[in-house]
Design a protein around this motif. Structure first.
Motif, short mmCIF file in Angstrom:
data_model
loop_
_atom_site.label_atom_id
_atom_site.label_comp_id
_atom_site.label_asym_id
_atom_site.label_seq_id
_atom_site.Cartn_x
_atom_site.Cartn_y
_atom_site.Cartn_z
N GLN A 595 0.87 -1.35 0.14
CA GLN A 595 -0.05 0.02 0.06
C GLN A 595 0.89 1.35 -0.05
OE1 GLN A 595 -2.43 0.47 3.47
NE2 GLN A 595 -3.64 2.08 2.69
N MET A 596 2.05 1.30 0.55
CA MET A 596 3.00 2.27 0.79
C MET A 596 3.57 2.57 -0.52
SD MET A 596 5.86 2.98 3.54
CE MET A 596 7.20 2.00 2.49
N LEU A 597 3.98 1.53 -1.15
CA LEU A 597 4.86 1.60 -2.39
C LEU A 597 4.11 1.60 -3.70
CD1 LEU A 597 7.95 -0.95 -1.01
CD2 LEU A 597 7.69 1.56 -1.07
N GLU A 598 3.07 1.31 -3.49
CA GLU A 598 2.27 1.20 -4.89
C GLU A 598 2.55 2.48 -5.56
OE1 GLU A 598 0.17 -0.34 -8.21
OE2 GLU A 598 1.15 -1.21 -6.45
N PRO A 599 1.70 3.65 -4.97
CA PRO A 599 1.84 4.86 -5.76
C PRO A 599 3.36 5.19 -6.55
CG PRO A 599 0.80 5.13 -3.58
CD PRO A 599 1.48 3.85 -3.43
N SER A 600 4.37 4.93 -5.64
CA SER A 600 5.61 5.26 -6.37
C SER A 600 6.31 4.16 -7.26
CB SER A 600 6.70 5.40 -5.34
OG SER A 600 6.18 6.55 -4.67
N TYR A 601 6.08 2.72 -7.06
CA TYR A 601 6.66 1.72 -7.71
C TYR A 601 5.61 1.05 -8.64
CZ TYR A 601 10.52 3.37 -4.93
OH TYR A 601 11.39 4.04 -4.33
N GLY A 602 4.28 0.75 -8.20
CA GLY A 602 3.54 0.12 -9.03
C GLY A 602 3.62 -1.24 -9.05
N PHE A 603 3.72 -2.18 -7.88
CA PHE A 603 4.06 -3.29 -8.01
C PHE A 603 2.74 -4.26 -8.27
CE2 PHE A 603 7.80 -2.59 -4.83
CZ PHE A 603 8.69 -2.36 -5.73
N ALA A 604 1.65 -3.55 -7.77
CA ALA A 604 0.48 -4.57 -8.07
C ALA A 604 -0.19 -4.38 -9.22
CB ALA A 604 -0.52 -3.95 -6.97
N SER A 605 0.08 -3.24 -9.74
CA SER A 605 -0.35 -3.04 -11.23
C SER A 605 0.60 -3.75 -12.19
CB SER A 605 -0.15 -1.42 -11.57
OG SER A 605 1.20 -0.85 -11.57
N LEU A 606 1.96 -3.74 -11.89
CA LEU A 606 2.82 -4.74 -12.41
C LEU A 606 2.48 -6.20 -12.52
CD1 LEU A 606 5.67 -4.81 -14.08
CD2 LEU A 606 6.91 -5.07 -11.75
N GLU A 607 2.29 -6.49 -11.33
CA GLU A 607 1.60 -7.97 -11.60
C GLU A 607 0.46 -8.07 -12.48
OE1 GLU A 607 1.18 -11.98 -9.97
OE2 GLU A 607 2.92 -10.38 -10.12
N ARG A 608 -0.52 -7.23 -12.49
CA ARG A 608 -1.83 -7.50 -13.40
C ARG A 608 -1.10 -7.35 -14.63
NH1 ARG A 608 -3.70 -3.91 -9.43
NH2 ARG A 608 -3.51 -1.96 -10.39
N PHE A 609 -0.19 -6.46 -15.03
CA PHE A 609 0.14 -6.20 -16.61
C PHE A 609 1.09 -7.60 -16.80
CE2 PHE A 609 3.98 -5.68 -19.15
CZ PHE A 609 3.49 -4.82 -20.34
N LYS A 610 1.68 -8.42 -16.17
CA LYS A 610 2.34 -9.63 -16.38
C LYS A 610 1.27 -10.74 -16.62
CE LYS A 610 6.59 -8.44 -14.13
NZ LYS A 610 7.71 -8.86 -13.15
N ALA A 611 0.11 -10.50 -16.17
CA ALA A 611 -0.68 -11.68 -16.16
C ALA A 611 -1.43 -11.62 -17.78
CB ALA A 611 -2.05 -11.29 -15.28
N LYS A 612 -1.03 -10.46 -18.38
CA LYS A 612 -1.77 -10.50 -20.01
C LYS A 612 -0.91 -11.50 -20.59
CE LYS A 612 -2.74 -5.63 -19.78
NZ LYS A 612 -2.41 -4.45 -20.43
N PHE A 613 0.16 -11.97 -20.15
CA PHE A 613 1.09 -12.91 -20.99
C PHE A 613 1.03 -14.36 -20.83
CE2 PHE A 613 2.67 -8.44 -20.82
CZ PHE A 613 3.04 -8.26 -22.01
N GLY A 614 0.08 -14.57 -19.74
CA GLY A 614 -0.01 -15.97 -19.59
C GLY A 614 1.07 -16.70 -18.95
N ALA A 615 2.11 -15.80 -18.23
CA ALA A 615 3.28 -16.56 -17.57
C ALA A 615 2.72 -17.46 -16.72
CB ALA A 615 4.09 -15.45 -17.12
N ARG A 616 3.72 -18.41 -16.18
CA ARG A 616 3.54 -19.13 -14.86
C ARG A 616 4.58 -18.39 -13.97
NH1 ARG A 616 8.22 -22.31 -14.74
NH2 ARG A 616 9.19 -22.56 -16.97
N HIS A 617 3.80 -18.42 -12.77
CA HIS A 617 4.19 -17.64 -11.68
C HIS A 617 4.90 -18.86 -10.52
CE1 HIS A 617 2.14 -13.88 -12.53
NE2 HIS A 617 1.17 -14.71 -12.99
N GLU A 618 6.38 -18.47 -10.39
CA GLU A 618 7.15 -19.45 -9.49
C GLU A 618 7.29 -18.44 -8.08
OE1 GLU A 618 10.53 -20.11 -11.37
OE2 GLU A 618 9.61 -21.61 -12.96
#
Length: 658
Positions: A595-618
């Motif tokens: 919650q603190m880092l999302e506005p600056s680094y966008g980790f949650a939005s990055l995870e949603r972006f990667k989901a578009k490519f059908g990657a497997r998550h380790e």
């Protein structure tokens, strides 16, 4: 409330011994308060704190193993300790030994006898590092009370602890990792810290413990009542610093110990000899025995000072070594052989220290506040031996080893050895052979590729050095503009920036418009196995604000297609910090940091972006020796990622997140 009460009742039934003991303690306290003027309770001395400790110890034992185990081990160890203490002291008293006669004036059992025995027994069920810490605390406490009070219960407590250590191993296997022993340096730090705590306890408790007759009580009594608490506090602070490998602890503890040792020696040894109070009368006689005890009391602080002097060089935390040119060459050889893990190439980045095993394995790490964070998995054919060897190396230099962003293989090996672990993110991997743009879930990718074709957006696979000067200038400007627009400073450690993408081994996939403007910059780190590149992993992602919608998707699809043309099997989208593992809920700490880092680094939005490519998550894990170290690890990790981060920036980010 209706649901909470039944749940509380059900949970309470799991601790029948603790509940019965608490009821008995309350009843004894009420009885003592009501009838103390008419009759004194015989036998057990009622002490609020000692009974609280006993109830907690029993509850911990019940939770760790079972109520039956807690009762059997606690009862047997307590009985063995009391009988052994009574027998030993009675035999010594029969021969006229005065301290044994004095000790027998007091009861042989107090609640803390059973508490110490149970805690020592429970330690065999804990992880190795936590087991060592708990045993150090219990052992130091037992020694302090024995040397301080010198009562029969103190002797019984010592025997009960020894008996419980044996009884705990009967009938149930211990926790994994029993063969993982602390290093010599760790044992020295524990010994020196124990010596300081023992002397500090004598100074602090010498004037407040009633009827103290132990050897340490004499040393505590001769120090000025005003000076004693100050010296005691300095010694405790020194013990804490020494456990962290700080040289300041050696200096402060040494000065305080020398002062206490000089005063004790003068008051208990030198002055009595000068005044004729100590006269050698042979090896017999009660007076001579008391004089020997007096000599020991005066020499105890000096003995602690000697232990500190002997262990000074072994307990000091060492600085992290700077990687040399030879180290970097050796690292490149290791990367060529087995550098196919996600973060392997990040080992080459500036700021990392390097460790090498006897088998040629390599680990990159950074030390912050005494915590050594690894840069991902070991670069090794067999990580288990490398994990253990690196942990021993860290302990020898006074650091706490933390294996950060490691995959299941390394995390499971450490977990089997008794280490704690928490999820810290996920690693997204695309199987190149099965990658396709067909299907509803790939609609965004198809749209991006088609629009790029219509607008003349081209994908350029190159390196920073091979790019035209005008392109390099645009790459520099785009990366700098991205960093300048953040509330928090640009992160490092496992997140690369402009300096890292200039590496000649790193490839760039650029999206360049028909007008020559660079719209997207992505950098790709090589993964090697047996001397050849077997894949790429994504590092830097920078997008111009005026870029075509979908330009980033188009760029990554182009990188996957390039990997397919080169005959590679996988391409990684790198790790996403703080992303929850599949089927798991994020912990409170991870959610708050996200919650603190999302506005600056966008980790949650990055995870949603990667989901578009059908990657497997380790899954990615952080493994560390014991849970008690987590409060130190968290802040150190944040400062490792952002060394220039200031408190005011964190507060502004928290206010913005709220």
């Amino acid at each position: 409330m209706r649901r909470a009460l039944p749940r509380l009742a059900r949970n309470s039934l799991r601790y029948p011994l603790s509940l019965a003991l608490a009821a008995a303690a309350v009843g004894a306290g009420v009885a003592r308060a009501a009838w103390a003027s008419e009759a004194e309770l015989a036998g057990v001395h009622f002490s609020f704190l000692s009974w609280i400790l006993l109830i907690v110890a029993v509850g911990v034992a019940e939770r760790s193993v079972s109520s039956r185990w807690a009762f059997s081990v606690g009862a047997s160890a307590t009985a063995a300790g009391v009988v052994a203490a009574w027998g030993l002291l009675s035999a010594a008293a029969a021969f006229g030994e005065p301290m044994s006669q004095e000790a027998l004036r007091y009861q042989a059992w107090t609640p803390s006898v059973t508490s110490a025995a149970l805690l020592m027994a429970v330690s065999s069920r804990l992880r190795p590092a936590t087991r060592w810490t708990l045993r150090w605390i219990v052992g130091t406490g037992v020694v302090v009370l024995l040397l301080m009070s010198g009562h029969a219960s103190d002797v019984a407590r010592m025997f009960a602890v020894l008996a419980s250590a044996v009884a705990a191993t009967i009938g149930r296997p211990a926790r994994p990792g029993t063969d993982w022993r602390p290093s010599v340096q760790t044992r020295w730090r524990s010994a020196v810290a124990s010596a300081l705590v023992v002397v500090a306890s004598g100074l602090a408790l010498g004037s407040v413990v009633p009827n103290a007759t132990g050897v340490l009580a004499w040393a505590g009594a001769v120090i000025d009542p005003i000076v004693a608490p100050v010296a005691s506090a300095l010694l405790v602070v020194s013990a804490v610093l020494i456990m962290r490998g700080r040289i300041l602890g050696i200096v402060v503890g040494g000065v305080a110990l020398v002062g206490v040792a000089v005063v004790s020696a003068v008051e208990l040894i030198v002055r009595p000899i000068v005044d004729g109070g100590i006269v050698w009368q042979g090896l017999t006689g009660a007076e001579t025995e008391w004089q020997v005890i007096l000599l020991l009391s005066g020499g105890l602080p000096a003995l602690a000072a000697l232990i500190l002097a002997l262990g000074a060089r072994k307990v000091i935390r060492q600085p992290a070594p700077v990687a040399s040119a030879a180290d970097r060459q050796r690292l490149h050889e290791a990367l060529k052989a087995s550098g196919d893990s996600t973060f392997a190439h990040m080992a080459t980045w500036a700021g990392n220290s390097l460790w090498f095993g006897e088998d040629g394995s390599a680990i990159a790490y950074r030390v912050r506040d005494g915590i050594a964070f690894t840069v991902g998995d070991p670069i090794s054919e067999g990580p288990r031996l490398a994990l253990r060897a690196f942990a021993e190396f860290c302990e020898s230099r006074g650091w706490t080893p933390v294996f950060y962003s490691v995959h299941d293989e390394a995390a499971s090996a450490l977990h089997e050895d008794g280490w704690a672990r928490i999820p810290v993110g996920t690693d997204a991997v695309i199987d190149v052979e099965g990658f396709t743009l067909s299907g509803r879930r790939r609609q965004d990718l198809r749209t991006a590729v088609n629009r790029a074709d219509r607008e003349g957006l081209s994908a350029v696979w190159t390196s920073y050095a091979d790019s035209a000067p005008a392109v390099r200038a645009q790459v520099d400007a785009l990366c700098s503009a991205w960093a300048d627009g953040k509330r928090l400073p640009e992160m490092g450690f496992t997140l690369g920036g402009l300096a890292e993408l200039t590496d000649p081994d790193v490839r760039l996939m650029l999206a360049i418009g028909a007008d020559g403007r660079v719209q997207v910059v992505t950098s790709w780190l090589p993964l090697r196995r047996d001397g050849r590149i077997v894949g790429w992993t994504l590092d830097v992602m920078r997008r111009d604000r005026r870029a075509m919608p979908g330009a980033m998707e188009f760029t990554i699809v182009s990188a996957v297609r390039q990997a397919s043309e080169d005959g590679l099997q996988t391409i990684g989208l790198s790790g996403t910090p703080l992303a929850p593992h599949e089927g798991r809920q994020s912990g409170w700490l991870a959610r708050r940091m996200s919650q603190m880092l999302e506005p600056s680094y966008g980790f949650a939005s990055l995870e949603r972006f990667k989901a578009k490519f059908g990657a497997r998550h380790e899954p990615l894990w952080m493994s560390y020796p014991q849970p008690l170290q987590l409060p130190r690890i968290g802040p150190a990790l944040l400062r490792t990622y952002a060394p220039t981060l200031r408190l005011t920036q964190v507060l502004r980010a928290l206010r913005a997140a709220a």
